[in-house]
Write a protein that holds these residues in place. Sequence first.
Motif, PDB file in Angstrom:
ATOM      1  N   LYS A  50       1.009  -1.216  -0.071  1.00  0.00           N
ATOM      2  CA  LYS A  50      -0.078  -0.067  -0.068  1.00  0.00           C
ATOM      3  C   LYS A  50       0.823   1.167   0.000  1.00  0.00           C
ATOM      4  O   LYS A  50       0.620   2.123  -0.635  1.00  0.00           O
ATOM      5  CB  LYS A  50      -0.855  -0.065   1.097  1.00  0.00           C
ATOM      6  N   PHE A  51       2.017   1.280   0.833  1.00  0.00           N
ATOM      7  CA  PHE A  51       2.807   2.324   0.833  1.00  0.00           C
ATOM      8  C   PHE A  51       3.517   2.686  -0.471  1.00  0.00           C
ATOM      9  O   PHE A  51       3.478   3.894  -1.239  1.00  0.00           O
ATOM     10  CB  PHE A  51       3.897   2.307   2.032  1.00  0.00           C
ATOM     11  N   LEU A  52       3.986   1.581  -1.278  1.00  0.00           N
ATOM     12  CA  LEU A  52       4.593   1.575  -2.475  1.00  0.00           C
ATOM     13  C   LEU A  52       3.629   2.224  -3.434  1.00  0.00           C
ATOM     14  O   LEU A  52       3.847   3.006  -4.218  1.00  0.00           O
ATOM     15  CB  LEU A  52       5.409   0.507  -2.934  1.00  0.00           C
ATOM     16  N   GLU A  53       2.319   1.504  -3.590  1.00  0.00           N
ATOM     17  CA  GLU A  53       1.434   2.269  -4.544  1.00  0.00           C
ATOM     18  C   GLU A  53       1.032   3.828  -4.358  1.00  0.00           C
ATOM     19  O   GLU A  53       0.824   4.251  -5.021  1.00  0.00           O
ATOM     20  CB  GLU A  53       0.129   1.238  -4.339  1.00  0.00           C
ATOM     21  N   TYR A  54       1.138   4.032  -2.868  1.00  0.00           N
ATOM     22  CA  TYR A  54       0.725   5.390  -2.514  1.00  0.00           C
ATOM     23  C   TYR A  54       1.877   6.384  -3.107  1.00  0.00           C
ATOM     24  O   TYR A  54       1.539   7.309  -3.824  1.00  0.00           O
ATOM     25  CB  TYR A  54       0.819   5.583  -0.957  1.00  0.00           C
ATOM     26  N   VAL A  55       3.308   5.888  -2.955  1.00  0.00           N
ATOM     27  CA  VAL A  55       4.096   6.952  -3.474  1.00  0.00           C
ATOM     28  C   VAL A  55       4.367   6.801  -4.899  1.00  0.00           C
ATOM     29  O   VAL A  55       4.301   7.734  -5.566  1.00  0.00           O
ATOM     30  CB  VAL A  55       5.590   5.852  -2.900  1.00  0.00           C
ATOM     31  N   THR A  56       3.993   5.681  -5.458  1.00  0.00           N
ATOM     32  CA  THR A  56       4.143   5.526  -7.021  1.00  0.00           C
ATOM     33  C   THR A  56       2.971   6.421  -7.680  1.00  0.00           C
ATOM     34  O   THR A  56       3.116   6.977  -8.602  1.00  0.00           O
ATOM     35  CB  THR A  56       4.345   4.257  -7.536  1.00  0.00           C
ATOM     36  N   GLY A  57       1.771   6.207  -6.924  1.00  0.00           N
ATOM     37  CA  GLY A  57       0.794   7.163  -7.342  1.00  0.00           C
ATOM     38  C   GLY A  57       0.997   8.622  -7.379  1.00  0.00           C
ATOM     39  O   GLY A  57       0.447   9.350  -8.532  1.00  0.00           O
ATOM     40  N   LEU A  58       1.408   9.009  -6.460  1.00  0.00           N
ATOM     41  CA  LEU A  58       1.888  10.253  -6.515  1.00  0.00           C
ATOM     42  C   LEU A  58       2.953  10.831  -7.334  1.00  0.00           C
ATOM     43  O   LEU A  58       2.979  12.092  -7.714  1.00  0.00           O
ATOM     44  CB  LEU A  58       2.239  10.833  -4.739  1.00  0.00           C
ATOM     45  N   SER A  63       3.881   1.322 -10.277  1.00  0.00           N
ATOM     46  CA  SER A  63       4.364   0.391  -9.145  1.00  0.00           C
ATOM     47  C   SER A  63       5.053  -0.846  -9.748  1.00  0.00           C
ATOM     48  O   SER A  63       5.922  -1.421  -9.307  1.00  0.00           O
ATOM     49  CB  SER A  63       3.527   0.145  -8.039  1.00  0.00           C
ATOM     50  N   GLU A  64       4.419  -1.446 -10.996  1.00  0.00           N
ATOM     51  CA  GLU A  64       4.937  -2.655 -11.487  1.00  0.00           C
ATOM     52  C   GLU A  64       6.302  -2.275 -12.221  1.00  0.00           C
ATOM     53  O   GLU A  64       6.705  -3.408 -12.773  1.00  0.00           O
ATOM     54  CB  GLU A  64       3.971  -3.021 -12.336  1.00  0.00           C
ATOM     55  N   SER A  65       6.505  -1.010 -12.398  1.00  0.00           N
ATOM     56  CA  SER A  65       8.055  -1.029 -13.149  1.00  0.00           C
ATOM     57  C   SER A  65       9.119  -0.685 -12.312  1.00  0.00           C
ATOM     58  O   SER A  65      10.090  -0.193 -12.885  1.00  0.00           O
ATOM     59  CB  SER A  65       7.644   0.852 -13.933  1.00  0.00           C
ATOM     60  N   VAL A  66       8.906  -0.873 -10.911  1.00  0.00           N
ATOM     61  CA  VAL A  66      10.167  -0.686 -10.067  1.00  0.00           C
ATOM     62  C   VAL A  66      10.029  -2.151  -9.421  1.00  0.00           C
ATOM     63  O   VAL A  66       9.071  -2.893  -9.233  1.00  0.00           O
ATOM     64  CB  VAL A  66       9.982   0.416  -8.954  1.00  0.00           C
ATOM     65  N   THR A  67      11.476  -2.439  -8.971  1.00  0.00           N
ATOM     66  CA  THR A  67      11.559  -3.786  -8.190  1.00  0.00           C
ATOM     67  C   THR A  67      12.017  -3.349  -6.751  1.00  0.00           C
ATOM     68  O   THR A  67      13.004  -2.446  -6.489  1.00  0.00           O
ATOM     69  CB  THR A  67      12.680  -4.573  -8.809  1.00  0.00           C
ATOM     70  N   VAL A  68      11.260  -4.147  -5.862  1.00  0.00           N
ATOM     71  CA  VAL A  68      11.813  -3.839  -4.266  1.00  0.00           C
ATOM     72  C   VAL A  68      12.225  -5.125  -3.848  1.00  0.00           C
ATOM     73  O   VAL A  68      11.420  -5.940  -4.016  1.00  0.00           O
ATOM     74  CB  VAL A  68      10.802  -3.272  -3.590  1.00  0.00           C
ATOM     75  N   ILE A  69      13.589  -5.115  -3.383  1.00  0.00           N
ATOM     76  CA  ILE A  69      13.855  -6.402  -2.980  1.00  0.00           C
ATOM     77  C   ILE A  69      14.101  -6.048  -1.287  1.00  0.00           C
ATOM     78  O   ILE A  69      15.026  -5.015  -0.875  1.00  0.00           O
ATOM     79  CB  ILE A  69      15.409  -6.740  -3.248  1.00  0.00           C
TER      80      ILE A  69
END
Length: 84
Positions: A50-58, A63-69
């Motif tokens: 949810k946080f990643l989607e919030y950030v990428t939305g703003l 969000s699917e274009s970044v990778t978080v490991i």
Amino acid sequence: MIFFANFLSDLAVDLEEGEVLAEWAQQAPRKAWLLRPGDVLVSPVPLGRKFLEYVTGLTGVPSESVTVIAVPPVGAVPLAQAVR
């Protein structure tokens, strides 16, 4: 780009301040604001979806274009050792 978020450095390991190092790790998700399409974020703590989607939305970054490991810390070790 690859972003390494708030991992231990050799200097921080020498400090042997466990509480401070743990606080640094908890701040790692804020590096998500720097991500652009194709970027990778290596974090010592998981990023909530949810946080990643919030950030990428703003920021307008899909969000699917970044990778978080998430690479959990294995004690007071430098970044390269934790990633291994």
